[in-house]
Design an enzyme around this catalytic site. Structure first.
Site, mmCIF file in Angstrom:
data_model
loop_
_atom_site.group_PDB
_atom_site.id
_atom_site.type_symbol
_atom_site.label_atom_id
_atom_site.label_comp_id
_atom_site.label_asym_id
_atom_site.label_seq_id
_atom_site.Cartn_x
_atom_site.Cartn_y
_atom_site.Cartn_z
ATOM 1 N N ARG A 30 -0.250 79.536 10.483
ATOM 2 C CA ARG A 30 0.319 79.130 11.772
ATOM 3 C C ARG A 30 0.463 77.610 11.835
ATOM 4 O O ARG A 30 1.549 77.077 11.788
ATOM 5 C CB ARG A 30 -0.554 79.657 12.921
ATOM 6 C CG ARG A 30 0.139 79.640 14.295
ATOM 7 C CD ARG A 30 0.073 78.293 14.995
ATOM 8 N NE ARG A 30 -1.272 77.813 15.227
ATOM 9 C CZ ARG A 30 -1.550 76.601 15.700
ATOM 10 N NH1 ARG A 30 -0.570 75.746 15.970
ATOM 11 N NH2 ARG A 30 -2.806 76.209 15.862
ATOM 12 N N ASP A 31 -0.640 76.909 11.896
ATOM 13 C CA ASP A 31 -0.612 75.457 12.030
ATOM 14 C C ASP A 31 -0.004 74.807 10.791
ATOM 15 O O ASP A 31 0.642 73.762 10.888
ATOM 16 C CB ASP A 31 -2.035 74.941 12.261
ATOM 17 C CG ASP A 31 -2.076 73.501 12.716
ATOM 18 O OD1 ASP A 31 -1.044 72.995 13.186
ATOM 19 O OD2 ASP A 31 -3.141 72.873 12.608
ATOM 20 N N HIS A 223 -11.735 70.901 14.116
ATOM 21 C CA HIS A 223 -10.407 70.994 13.493
ATOM 22 C C HIS A 223 -9.982 69.577 13.103
ATOM 23 O O HIS A 223 -9.462 68.830 13.919
ATOM 24 C CB HIS A 223 -9.431 71.601 14.512
ATOM 25 C CG HIS A 223 -8.051 71.838 13.991
ATOM 26 N ND1 HIS A 223 -7.506 73.098 13.890
ATOM 27 C CD2 HIS A 223 -7.092 70.987 13.570
ATOM 28 C CE1 HIS A 223 -6.266 73.012 13.425
ATOM 29 N NE2 HIS A 223 -6.001 71.737 13.224
ATOM 30 N N HIS A 225 -7.943 66.734 10.745
ATOM 31 C CA HIS A 225 -6.840 66.396 9.848
ATOM 32 C C HIS A 225 -7.323 65.283 8.915
ATOM 33 O O HIS A 225 -8.199 64.499 9.277
ATOM 34 C CB HIS A 225 -5.618 65.964 10.645
ATOM 35 C CG HIS A 225 -4.908 67.107 11.322
ATOM 36 N ND1 HIS A 225 -3.557 67.302 11.244
ATOM 37 C CD2 HIS A 225 -5.384 68.125 12.084
ATOM 38 C CE1 HIS A 225 -3.220 68.381 11.935
ATOM 39 N NE2 HIS A 225 -4.319 68.897 12.452
ATOM 40 N N CYS A 256 1.617 68.322 12.865
ATOM 41 C CA CYS A 256 1.931 68.691 14.240
ATOM 42 C C CYS A 256 3.346 68.231 14.536
ATOM 43 O O CYS A 256 3.634 67.035 14.444
ATOM 44 C CB CYS A 256 0.960 68.062 15.234
ATOM 45 S SG CYS A 256 1.360 68.439 16.956
ATOM 46 N N ASN A 265 -3.786 69.227 7.523
ATOM 47 C CA ASN A 265 -5.121 69.663 7.890
ATOM 48 C C ASN A 265 -6.089 69.506 6.716
ATOM 49 O O ASN A 265 -5.685 69.367 5.563
ATOM 50 C CB ASN A 265 -5.085 71.148 8.267
ATOM 51 C CG ASN A 265 -4.365 71.410 9.559
ATOM 52 O OD1 ASN A 265 -4.877 71.145 10.637
ATOM 53 N ND2 ASN A 265 -3.166 71.959 9.451
#
Length: 324
Positions: A30-31, A223, A225, A256, A265
């Site tokens: 997803r991300d 989370h 990066h 993003c 990430n």
């Protein structure tokens, strides 16, 4: 093989005060893929998720039920989710930005959803076209409905450590919005370092602030990066604080689309290598995970940014797309 790579490396040498097990919340499908310039075919996404499950990941964020206009890379959510019905033992969270997104997810039988908030006004406007307060008001009925349907709800909170428009973000402000998300009824909270500017002392300070506000560490995930190479150091500090849920993206995919300074990430392989070396269980087979990321990198036409994927890869002249 499960655990350390061939040859007994990394050697497991535990550090005191760390958890015995960590749950990896895999966000690559997803991300990771939402930041791709091109649209990855639905069948490739489904194969990617199946391979991740085969590598031992038990929480794999599948897609987002956002309007296709905003994230066209994930416009195939209705086609993709049914292709994952043969993974009943895998948690497959989906992002639902509003009531319409939740309805779409419910119609397909999703059992885990996530809302996506911001600690800063600038990013709330850029991402949701609302203020922080207006975003929370929009989430309230979504979370309430999801909980009424028996769904597990995750609350993402972005820009927890820095914002490309506003700069430094006070930890007290982050804690206030985080507490508001939990008060809405979210089951867990993911603290996002969206542009990768966090450093270990900052992480420790924010987690201490949350603890001081009565937020149980057991509901907190992190989370990070890796924009400035700090993601693993920041993760270690979070583990020392008692965090046991860490978000990561296979192969280091991601960024993003609404914050251009956000790069990839934390790579799941890099995280697993560190956790294996600390003797912390994850259930993830590093060899199979690495092969999966090489396979996807071949399809995307570029090498994986993960240092572990590169270190464990065979002769670079070998085409990664040919690996099974």
């Amino acid at each position: 093989m499960t655990g350390p790579s061939a040859g007994g490396l990394p050697m497991a040498v535990p550090l005191p005060g760390l958890p015995s097990r960590v749950r990896i919340h895999e966000v690559g499908a997803r991300d990771g893929l939402q930041n791709e310039k091109g649209v990855v075919p639905t069948e490739v996404k489904a194969e990617f998720i199946h391979r991740l499950a085969g590598a031992g990941l038990t929480t794999i964020e599948a897609t987002s039920f956002v309007h296709p206009k905003w994230v066209p890379q994930l416009a195939d959510a209705e086609r993709l989710f049914p292709l994952l019905s043969d993974l009943p033992d895998i948690a497959l969270p989906v992002l639902v930005p509003n009531a319409r997104g939740l309805e779409r997810a419910l119609a397909l039988g999703a059992r885990r959803v996530a809302v996506f908030g911001s600690a800063t006004e600038s990013f709330a406007r850029a991402n949701l076209n609302r203020s922080v307060a207006e975003s929370l008001a929009m989430f309230a009925p979504v979370v309430a409905r999801a909980r009424a349907e028996g769904l597990h709800v995750r609350g993402y909170l972005s820009m927890c450590f820095g914002d490309p428009w506003e700069g430094a973000v006070p930890v007290a402000r982050v804690a206030r919005v985080a507490k508001a998300l939990l008060d809405l009824g979210c089951d867990e909270l993911s603290l996002g370092d969206t542009i990768g500017v966090a450093t270990p002392g900052h992480v420790r300070a924010l987690l201490a602030e949350l603890t001081g506000k009565g937020v149980p560490v057991g509901v907190v995930g992190v989370h990070f990066h890796d924009t400035y190479g700090q993601a693993l150091a920041n993760t270690l500090v979070a583990l020392q604080h008692g965090v046991t849920t860490v978000d990561a993206s296979a192969g280091g995919l991601g960024g993003c689309p609404f914050a251009k300074s956000a790069t990839g990430n934390l790579a799941t392989e890099d995280l697993v290598w560190m956790l294996d070396g600390l003797g912390i269980g994850t259930g993830v087979d590093l060899g199979r995970l690495t092969a999966t990321s090489r396979w996807l990198a071949g399809l995307l036409g570029r090498p994986s940014p993960s240092r572990t994927v590169r270190a464990l890869s065979p002769d670079p002249a070998q085409s990664p797309s040919s690996e099974e």
